[in-house]
Structure formats: C-alpha cells, structure tokens
Design an enzyme around this catalytic site. Structure first.
Site, mmCIF file in Angstrom:
data_model
loop_
_atom_site.group_PDB
_atom_site.id
_atom_site.type_symbol
_atom_site.label_atom_id
_atom_site.label_comp_id
_atom_site.label_asym_id
_atom_site.label_seq_id
_atom_site.Cartn_x
_atom_site.Cartn_y
_atom_site.Cartn_z
ATOM 1 N N TYR A 294 -6.689 -9.179 11.328
ATOM 2 C CA TYR A 294 -5.752 -8.782 11.973
ATOM 3 C C TYR A 294 -5.492 -9.510 13.338
ATOM 4 O O TYR A 294 -6.343 -9.260 14.187
ATOM 5 C CB TYR A 294 -4.947 -7.235 12.139
ATOM 6 N N GLN B 153 2.345 -6.064 5.819
ATOM 7 C CA GLN B 153 2.459 -5.743 4.125
ATOM 8 C C GLN B 153 3.982 -5.875 3.857
ATOM 9 O O GLN B 153 4.566 -5.813 4.606
ATOM 10 C CB GLN B 153 2.342 -4.062 4.163
ATOM 11 N N ASN C 190 -12.396 -1.418 -1.308
ATOM 12 C CA ASN C 190 -11.678 -1.843 0.173
ATOM 13 C C ASN C 190 -12.313 -1.733 1.283
ATOM 14 O O ASN C 190 -12.569 -0.250 1.651
ATOM 15 C CB ASN C 190 -10.131 -1.547 0.124
ATOM 16 N N GLU C 191 -12.509 -2.392 2.226
ATOM 17 C CA GLU C 191 -13.047 -2.164 3.517
ATOM 18 C C GLU C 191 -14.175 -1.112 3.332
ATOM 19 O O GLU C 191 -14.328 -0.041 4.039
ATOM 20 C CB GLU C 191 -11.941 -1.783 4.597
ATOM 21 N N GLU D 170 -6.054 -9.436 3.567
ATOM 22 C CA GLU D 170 -5.132 -8.802 4.533
ATOM 23 C C GLU D 170 -5.205 -9.346 5.930
ATOM 24 O O GLU D 170 -6.215 -9.565 6.415
ATOM 25 C CB GLU D 170 -6.091 -7.309 4.795
ATOM 26 N N GLU E 147 0.897 -1.140 -0.022
ATOM 27 C CA GLU E 147 -0.005 -0.113 0.163
ATOM 28 C C GLU E 147 0.845 1.222 -0.170
ATOM 29 O O GLU E 147 1.884 1.159 0.572
ATOM 30 C CB GLU E 147 -0.827 -0.133 1.154
HETATM 31 O O1 AHR Z 1 -2.948 -2.723 6.235
HETATM 32 C C1 AHR Z 1 -3.411 -1.347 6.891
HETATM 33 C C2 AHR Z 1 -4.821 -1.040 6.699
HETATM 34 O O2 AHR Z 1 -5.748 -2.132 7.288
HETATM 35 C C3 AHR Z 1 -5.171 -1.177 5.310
HETATM 36 O O3 AHR Z 1 -4.991 0.286 4.590
HETATM 37 C C4 AHR Z 1 -7.026 -1.261 5.745
HETATM 38 O O4 AHR Z 1 -7.529 -1.921 4.574
HETATM 39 C C5 AHR Z 1 -6.825 -2.117 6.890
HETATM 40 O O5 AHR Z 1 -7.775 -1.443 7.699
#
Ligand code: AHR
Length: 513
Positions: A260, A366, A193-194, A317, A46
């Site tokens: 995450y 990332q 995205n999201e 992600e 990103e």
């Molecule tokens: O990876 C960091 C961020 O996490 C991304 O930009 C977003 O899609 C997610 O919330």
C-alpha cells in the site's frame, strides 16, 4: 553551424519561462511477445465497511435498479471498464470466513462479528451464490480467497467441491438445493491471506508447509483446474518470497505481494486523502514508485527458482491508504479519491504493464467505498472516482502485446529531492493499434516528448487526458464531473515522430494507428 543551433532550439519547449529539452522516447514494436494479462486490471471486494454491504449489496428498500439486492448501476459502471476478475471475501476477513454460514435460506444464516473491521455484525446475506451471481453480471472471473487462518483443510476442500464438482455428492446436492445445479468452475483460488499477519501470524516456513497441505486437498475437478495462489510477501519481505519459492513453487500458479502507498509513510498518521501539501504529494509518489523496486526484486528472487516464469506474481492488494474521511467509522476505511489517486493508479498500472512477464494478476483495494475506490456511494447516489477514469483509459492494454519503452525521464524536483517525472507503458492490440499511456507526476511542469516508433506504420494519433486544476481535486456527489476524461489534442505527428506535450499532473492515453 547555424543549422545545428536552430535544430537545438527547435528541440526545446518553453516551460514556466524556462526552456526544457524535449525527451527522446523509443517504443519499439519489433519483437512484441509478452501479453499484458487482462487480470492485471482486477479488483478486490472485502466484507469491510461499505464495500459489500451498502456497496454492491444493498437494502431491498433502496431505490436503485437491482437484481435481488445487487446494485445494477454499479454493475454497469464496472462492465464499462471491463473488470476481468474480482477477489473476495477478503483480505483479513477471508481467514475468519466460514463459507457454509453464507449459503441456504438467508434468514437462517448465522450471524458473526466482523472482528477485523469495526466489530460490526455480519449477517452472511452475501455469500457464495450472491458473489458468483455478481461476477456473472459483471462478466468477470471470480477469485476466491479460502480460509487458512481459522478454517480447516476439510472446510476448504469442501468449498472447492461445492463450487466445481459435477459428480453427485452431499456438497453438490446441497448446491443444487440452493439453486445452482451446474458447477461454477471457479479457477482462481487464494490459499489464505497475509498469513504473515492477520491470516495467522505465521513464519514463511510454517506457512509454506501449510500451503502445500491446503492446496493439495483443494482438488482439480474435471474441467475445473484450479489456479492456486499462495499468500505472499508484505512489501519488502524478500525472505518470504525466497522461502515460498524454494519450498512450494511447483505447487502454485501464483504468489502474492501486498503493498500500500501510505502518503506520510507512517501507519499511525497516514495523511489526509484531500488536504496535502506538495511535499506530502511528492512523498506519496515516492512511496508509490517504490512498487517498481518491489516488483523487480521479488521477480529476481522468483527467477532463481522459476527461470521460465511459470509462477505469476499476483499483486492482489495495492493502492493508496490514507486516514479515513473525518466523521466516518475508522474501521470502515472510507476515503475520498483525488487527482493524486489517479496519478498513483496510472503510475502503478504502467509499472505492472512493464513487468507483465512476471506480474500476471493484480487487484486494486478496494472497489467501492473502501480505500482507493473506483466508486463511492451515498444512498442511491453513485460517483465515479478519478481512479475509475484511469481504469477506463487503460483498459485498452488488456491482453495486448507489451511494447518496450526506452527513455530517460526528467526529474521532478521538490525541496532538493527528485523523482522520475514521467512514466510510460505501451502495447499493441489484436487489431494492430498501438496504445501508449503516459503519466506526468510533476505538479507544475509541462514536459515535451518526441516519440520514435520503430516497426510501427502509422498515420494518426488520438488522445484522451485526465487532469484537473489541483492535485487535491475530487469528484463529489454535488459535483461528480470535476475530474473526468477530456479530449487531448497536444499529440501530433511530425515527420516520423510523435510529439506529445504532456501537461503537469496528468494521465494521458494515446491511440496510434
Ligand atoms: O484491504 C484492507 C486490508 O489490508 C486487507 O484486509 C488486508 O489483507 C490488508 O492488510
């Protein structure tokens, strides 16, 4: 009677003074049909912190091998682990990115503020052509996320035309003038995205309708069929998956999931990447293992609307998200990477392999200098993280046939709470070799496994291991070789069984042939 007593004793191993029964594992190759898509091993870049700028894309003056401004030592490292795809330009950034700002003469490209990540200036010097050149150098497929949040249907439609059409049009002539005559034929296409959050704060119903509209005009051009990917759920938002599948499944190739691993489970104070107790480590692994439940439950919902499993679950992600390194810009998400990260990567990839009927793409967040990175850089220095080494160990699974693994894991116990200590996945590659990847998350106990391999004829086993004296051990620019892959010799053939003595806090890869 004595005979049985000795057999019982033989099946025990001595562990910290205590006898532990060996764990019986079966890996059956009888009906291996599902392919573990190589795209499970994808990555994400990103416009955030030092991932693109001062990561992949560096100053003209930096003294490193470069093509244009692309860092070639990074390219070489990524080629070695066979990166299959790279997702770009975001993330949250994707829904504020206007692709026409990133083409043409660099000096004339407009500047923008990167409002999501530190409010820094974005000079758009890394745009479509630069990204596709990077993918060509790495030899991976581009996966582009289009802007739904603040972009128009026309803008997305024109981007796809610019990329993929070979008919004469204003867009394709412009592409030629910018140096690319032939279409790139980009396949993987994210539609937002999201969209439940930074991508527009939408409801699933609203997004499902919008998705269909944007996806319709993102056209298939001759020889360039798009694999359209809808923006999916945040962790356990099962309703999002339900609504998207009900309203739009037939218009999509894939539906995403983002999850995450936050060590403390608290987004306000996530926990340090390098200083943590065993109790916090245990909690981190619990949050990581939650991916098993997430993938299972989202898949079950998808099964109701898509029993033939045509639609892929795309976990685009994932990874551990800690507090930033002290003294670094909080908007840049720069974190160190320890042996704990390696155990998280190994465990998560085992989960994806074992769910490869439905999970057919995933992207670690990332690639460089951001979150759970493969590579960290400082000036012209570069280091490979423990996570990088896990991708090196696991690359053998790419496009191999999944083998089912059956066993009951012993517990990893901390303060009266327990987790499964061991996780495993296995595959058979096109040359007939069997690959087994094993993770022992227990911080102190060695665990012995006796593995049966029905329908596999084999004579030899070779192993490699990633471990270190402490869970908090990291590679640094001063000592980049603290957590690296070593030869592993504690796997042996005994009769028809493969006996593995799996050290505490380790990731092991075995090749059986
Ligand atoms: O990876 C960091 C961020 O996490 C991304 O930009 C977003 O899609 C997610 O919330």
């Amino acid at each position: 009677m004595m005979k049985y007593f000795f057999a019982f004793c033989f099946a025990l191993t001595i562990n910290n003074g205590f006898a532990q029964p060996a764990v019986a594992v079966t890996i059956d190759a009888t009906n291996a049909q599902t392919t573990i898509s190589r795209h499970i091993y994808g990555h994400f870049a990103e416009h955030l912190g030092r991932c693109v700028y001062d990561g992949f894309w560096v100053a003209d003056t930096l003294n490193v091998p470069k093509k244009d401004r692309i860092r070639l030592d990074i390219v070489e490292a990524l080629k070695k682990i066979q990166v299959p795809n790279l997702r770009w330009p975001g993330g949250c950034f994707a829904d504020e990115y206007h692709w026409r700002d990133g083409i043409g003469q660099r000096k004339q490209r407009p500047q923008m503020v990167n409002t999501n990540w530190g409010g820094v200036s974005e000079d758009n010097s890394f745009g479509t052509h630069e990204f596709l050149e990077l993918c060509k150098l790495i030899n991976c497929e581009p996966y582009i996320a289009g802007n739904v949040g603040s972009g128009t249907v026309e803008e997305m439609a024109k981007w796809v035309e610019y990329l993929n059409s070979d008919a004469k049009s204003t867009m394709t002539v412009l592409r030629g003038e910018n140096g690319q005559q032939q279409p790139w034929r980009v396949k993987y296409w994210g539609v937002g995205n999201e969209s439940w959050g930074c991508g527009g704060n939408m409801t699933p119903d609203y997004y499902a309708d919008l998705y269909k509209r944007y996806a319709t005009y993102a056209r298939d051009y001759p020889g360039s069929q798009l694999y359209r990917i809808a923006s999916g759920a945040n962790s356990s938002d099962y309703n999002w998956t339900e609504v998207l599948m009900k309203k739009a499944a037939r218009h999509m190739w894939g539906l995403t999931l983002h999850h995450y691993t936050v060590p403390t489970g608290n987004w306000g104070k996530k926990g340090s990447a390098t200083a943590f107790s065993e109790a916090e480590y245990f909690n981190t692994m619990k949050n990581c293992l939650y991916m098993e439940e997430l993938v299972s439950r989202h898949s079950t919902i998808m099964d109701q609307y898509d029993p033939s499993r045509r639609v892929a679950l795309v976990v685009d992600e994932w990874g551990v998200w800690t507090d930033v390194e002290p003294g670094t810009n909080p908007g840049f998400l720069y974190q160190q990477n320890s042996l704990r990260d390696a155990l998280i990567a190994g465990t998560t990839l085992n989960i994806f392999n074992n769910h490869s009927e439905r999970v057919r793409m995933a992207n670690l967040a990332q690639t460089i200098n951001v979150l759970q990175s493969l590579i960290l850089t400082k000036g012209n220095q570069l280091l490979l993280t423990p996570t990088y080494h896990v991708f090196e160990l696991y690359k053998v699974h790419q496009d191999a046939k999944k083998l089912p693994v059956n066993f009951s894991s012993p517990d990893y116990l901390v303060e009266g709470k327990k987790l499964p200590a061991v996780n495993i996945s296995a595959s058979k590659d096109s040359t007939g070799n069997t690959h087994i990847t094993l993770v022992n998350i227990d911080a102190t106990k060695t665990i012995t496994l006796r593995i049966n391999l029905p329908a596999t004829t084999w004579t030899t086993v070779q192993g490699r291991i990633l471990t270190a004296p402490a869970l908090t051990d990291v590679n640094t620019f001063e000592n980049p070789g603290k957590v690296i892959i070593q030869k592993f010799s504690a796997a042996k053939k005994e009769g028809n069984e493969l006996v593995v003595v799996l050290p505490a806090k380790s990731v092991v890869a075995l090749q059986v042939r």
